[in-house]
Design an enzyme around this catalytic site. Structure first.
Site, mmCIF file in Angstrom:
data_model
loop_
_atom_site.group_PDB
_atom_site.id
_atom_site.type_symbol
_atom_site.label_atom_id
_atom_site.label_comp_id
_atom_site.label_asym_id
_atom_site.label_seq_id
_atom_site.Cartn_x
_atom_site.Cartn_y
_atom_site.Cartn_z
ATOM 1 N N HIS A 1 0.747 -1.244 -0.072
ATOM 2 C CA HIS A 1 0.028 -0.047 0.113
ATOM 3 C C HIS A 1 0.847 1.415 -0.191
ATOM 4 C CE1 HIS A 1 -3.986 -1.592 1.416
ATOM 5 N NE2 HIS A 1 -3.361 -2.581 1.091
ATOM 6 N N PRO B 1 -3.038 -0.485 19.045
ATOM 7 C CA PRO B 1 -2.966 -0.847 17.437
ATOM 8 C C PRO B 1 -3.055 0.404 16.601
ATOM 9 C CG PRO B 1 -5.034 -1.794 18.540
ATOM 10 C CD PRO B 1 -4.314 -1.332 19.742
HETATM 11 P P1 RFL Z 1 2.910 -12.744 20.970
HETATM 12 O O1 RFL Z 1 2.502 -12.668 19.468
HETATM 13 O O2 RFL Z 1 2.051 -12.428 22.042
HETATM 14 O O3 RFL Z 1 3.578 -14.155 21.109
HETATM 15 C C1 RFL Z 1 4.061 -14.612 22.586
HETATM 16 C C2 RFL Z 1 4.018 -16.079 22.467
HETATM 17 O O4 RFL Z 1 4.586 -16.647 23.924
HETATM 18 C C3 RFL Z 1 3.670 -17.478 24.287
HETATM 19 N N1 RFL Z 1 3.688 -17.709 25.703
HETATM 20 C C4 RFL Z 1 4.403 -18.814 26.220
HETATM 21 N N2 RFL Z 1 5.312 -19.767 25.689
HETATM 22 C C5 RFL Z 1 6.171 -20.309 26.598
HETATM 23 N N3 RFL Z 1 5.862 -20.162 27.851
HETATM 24 C C6 RFL Z 1 4.895 -19.433 28.589
HETATM 25 N N4 RFL Z 1 4.950 -19.051 29.818
HETATM 26 C C7 RFL Z 1 4.461 -18.595 27.573
HETATM 27 N N5 RFL Z 1 3.679 -17.401 27.702
HETATM 28 C C8 RFL Z 1 3.109 -16.872 26.556
HETATM 29 C C9 RFL Z 1 2.322 -17.156 23.858
HETATM 30 O O5 RFL Z 1 1.444 -18.047 23.454
HETATM 31 C C10 RFL Z 1 2.669 -16.603 22.333
HETATM 32 O O6 RFL Z 1 2.652 -17.764 21.343
HETATM 33 O O7 RFL Z 1 3.999 -11.631 21.068
HETATM 34 P P2 RFL Z 1 5.371 -11.487 19.865
HETATM 35 O O8 RFL Z 1 6.015 -12.483 19.342
HETATM 36 O O9 RFL Z 1 5.962 -10.264 20.779
HETATM 37 O O10 RFL Z 1 4.449 -10.341 18.909
HETATM 38 C C11 RFL Z 1 3.882 -9.282 19.056
HETATM 39 C C12 RFL Z 1 2.739 -9.144 18.254
HETATM 40 O O11 RFL Z 1 1.733 -10.545 18.065
HETATM 41 C C13 RFL Z 1 1.885 -7.929 18.452
HETATM 42 O O12 RFL Z 1 2.779 -6.885 18.594
HETATM 43 C C14 RFL Z 1 0.920 -7.695 17.051
HETATM 44 O O13 RFL Z 1 -0.197 -8.359 17.187
HETATM 45 C C15 RFL Z 1 0.295 -6.265 17.567
HETATM 46 N N6 RFL Z 1 -0.547 -5.709 16.316
HETATM 47 C C16 RFL Z 1 -0.312 -5.216 15.185
HETATM 48 N N7 RFL Z 1 1.141 -5.205 15.141
HETATM 49 C C17 RFL Z 1 1.679 -4.580 14.093
HETATM 50 O O14 RFL Z 1 2.912 -4.372 13.877
HETATM 51 N N8 RFL Z 1 0.795 -4.282 12.952
HETATM 52 C C18 RFL Z 1 -0.554 -4.414 13.080
HETATM 53 O O15 RFL Z 1 -1.278 -3.938 12.115
HETATM 54 C C19 RFL Z 1 -1.089 -4.814 14.330
HETATM 55 N N9 RFL Z 1 -2.165 -4.955 14.656
HETATM 56 C C20 RFL Z 1 -1.984 -5.797 16.728
HETATM 57 C C21 RFL Z 1 -2.829 -5.266 15.517
HETATM 58 C C22 RFL Z 1 -2.323 -6.389 17.791
HETATM 59 C C23 RFL Z 1 -3.939 -6.769 17.725
HETATM 60 N N10 RFL Z 1 -4.374 -7.105 19.164
HETATM 61 C C24 RFL Z 1 -5.405 -8.522 19.092
HETATM 62 C C25 RFL Z 1 -3.725 -6.652 20.416
HETATM 63 C C26 RFL Z 1 -4.215 -5.499 15.871
HETATM 64 C C27 RFL Z 1 -4.935 -6.098 16.664
HETATM 65 C C28 RFL Z 1 -6.253 -6.252 17.181
HETATM 66 C C1 PHB Z 2 -5.245 -4.785 10.774
HETATM 67 O O1 PHB Z 2 -5.331 -4.885 9.204
HETATM 68 O O2 PHB Z 2 -5.628 -5.500 11.473
HETATM 69 C C2 PHB Z 2 -5.068 -3.431 11.412
HETATM 70 C C3 PHB Z 2 -4.366 -2.242 10.207
HETATM 71 C C4 PHB Z 2 -4.050 -1.203 10.867
HETATM 72 C C5 PHB Z 2 -3.859 -1.051 12.270
HETATM 73 C C6 PHB Z 2 -4.408 -1.915 13.124
HETATM 74 C C7 PHB Z 2 -4.676 -3.396 12.741
HETATM 75 O O3 PHB Z 2 -3.401 0.249 12.643
#
Ligand code: RFL
Ligand code: PHB
Length: 393
Positions: free
Chosen positions: A72, A292
């Protein structure tokens, strides 16, 4: 059993760190408490910064994101009934963002890990980290009912916000925390995206966001109270609210379709400083959380593990600990930049329950200024596509 680096968590941070270390010939074991399907199927991030895609490409993981991801070059800011075009690439010397779901990133990383033959253990229980102040820290856990202990040179805490590693840092760390008085209700819908670019909307009923996952799947969000019960939202009511907030005077609106998944996410900003103690190093959501709205969380996980891999490669290559000593400070520079931007996007685009008509007018004026000033728009664009970062490690 002994390993050079014990990695707790097989989300994007843990898996990418394992891959980077592998490329440097550094051994790791990855321990994950959930099963593989759960980690892959979680609906989370959708937007990757230019840097994250460049890094994936640089380390041999770019094939699918270039084939199936959607590049994009722009986005829209929508307010007061009008959509305003933000030419991201034009304002940033050709940098862009990519829509490529976290599920796909994790699939690519798991496949790469399996191809290396290095250990990745799912469904481990009772994980704890011990002796982090010694040169032989260890991870204790149970797998298939047996208690195991893995001694390590270093432990990487990549276990997300609710993991066990951050609490193990002890009381020498400071936490910076901010919670927001709203959350996001998010849906995945079987509907072709009706806009080629993401649309961030500030509406008097609250924030809304139009995104996508593919040519047939739309991803949409709107602001709700933080404790909102998703069961209070039948599909028809969700579509009505989406359409009310997103439809613009030029006749644009999202396409409506079957809702495949729906949930509510709370929003917070959180930073741990420093991101390490002894030989335990945190990376990704284990160390920090962003709301987010700036689409930064996964991208920060990627930049953290690049810094950490570089520091560990330096240690194993030359015996020098200087990059490890600088890890937290180096990583936190980008973390705070992204924190500031994510907070700014959040407070500009959401309705605060205690906000008054003055705040509403100020937010509208802010958006009007941003979209009419090339300087302000450039600042938004360079933060949104993300700062460039050296890829060599
Ligand atoms: P994760 O993905 O939470 O992975 C951590 C892993 O550790 C496991 N775990 C354990 N394993 C062993 N022993 C334990 N005691 C443990 N406790 C936990 C968990 O099961 C899991 O598998 O962290 P990580 O790797 O640091 O990754 C971070 C990302 O997941 C997170 O920052 C993003 O999802 C945030 N996020 C977005 N980030 C972006 O860069 N672009 C986006 O567009 C974006 N959109 C979003 C998002 C997060 C969202 N939510 C649901 C919070 C949109 C949403 C709605
Ligand atoms: C998504 O596509 O899930 C998304 C896009 C933009 C954001 C957060 C999540 O800022």
């Amino acid at each position: 059993m002994h390993v050079q680096v014990g990695i707790v968590g097989a989300g994007p941070a843990g898996l990418l760190l394992g891959h980077l270390l592998h490329l440097k010939g550094i051994d790791s074991v990855i321990l994950e408490s959930r099963n593989r399907e759960y980690v892959i199927d979680r609906v989370r991030a959708g937007v990757l910064e230019q840097f994250t895609v460049d890094l994936m490409t640089h380390v041999g993981l770019g094939t699918r994101v270039h084939r199936e991801g959607m590049r994009h070059d722009s986005l829209y800011l929508s307010f007061a009934g009008g959509r305003h075009y933000v030419p991201l690439a034009e304002l940033t010397g050709g940098r862009a963002i990519y829509v490529y779901g976290q599920n796909e990133v994790v699939k690519d990383l798991v496949e790469a890990r399996i191809a290396t033959g290095r250990p990745l253990h799912y469904e481990v229980r009772n994980v704890s980290v011990l002796n982090i102040d010694s040169t032989r820290p260890s991870i204790r856990y149970t797998a298939n009912g047996d208690q195991e202990e893995l001694t390590c040179d270093f432990i990487a805490g990549c276990d997300g916000f609710h993991g066990i590693c951050r609490p193990a840092l002890g009381n020498l760390v400071t936490f910076y925390d901010k919670t927001y008085p709203f959350g996001w209700l998010g849906i995945l819908a079987e509907a072709a995206p009706s806009s080629e670019a993401l649309v961030y909307t500030y509406h008097e009923r609250g924030f809304a966001l139009f995104s996508m996952r593919s040519q047939r799947i739309t991803r949409l969000y709107f602001q709700v109270p933080p404790e909102e019960d998703i069961n209070q939202w039948p599909d028809d009511a969700i579509w009505q609210e989406m359409l009310t907030r997103m439809s613009t005077q030029d006749g644009w609106r999202p396409n409506v379709g079957c809702i495949l998944n729906k949930n509510v996410t709370a929003m917070r900003s959180f930073v741990t400083e420093p991101m390490c103690a002894g030989r335990l190093y945190l990376a990704g959501d284990a160390a920090h959380i962003v709301p987010p709205t700036g689409a930064k969380g996964l991208n920060l996980a990627a930049s953290d593990v690049l810094h950490l891999a570089r520091a560990l490669a330096c240690f194993y290559g030359s015996g020098s600990t200087h990059l490890l000593e600088q890890y937290s400070e180096t990583a936190l520079k980008r973390v705070w930049r992204s924190q500031r931007f994510s907070w700014w996007m959040t407070q500009t685009l959401h309705r605060f329950p205690d906000g008054n008509p003055f705040d509403h007018k100020r937010q509208l004026t802010d958006l009007d200024y941003i979209t009419s000033s090339t300087a302000a728009l450039t600042s938004l664009a360079e933060n949104y596509v993300g700062l460039p970062m050296e890829l060599a490690f």
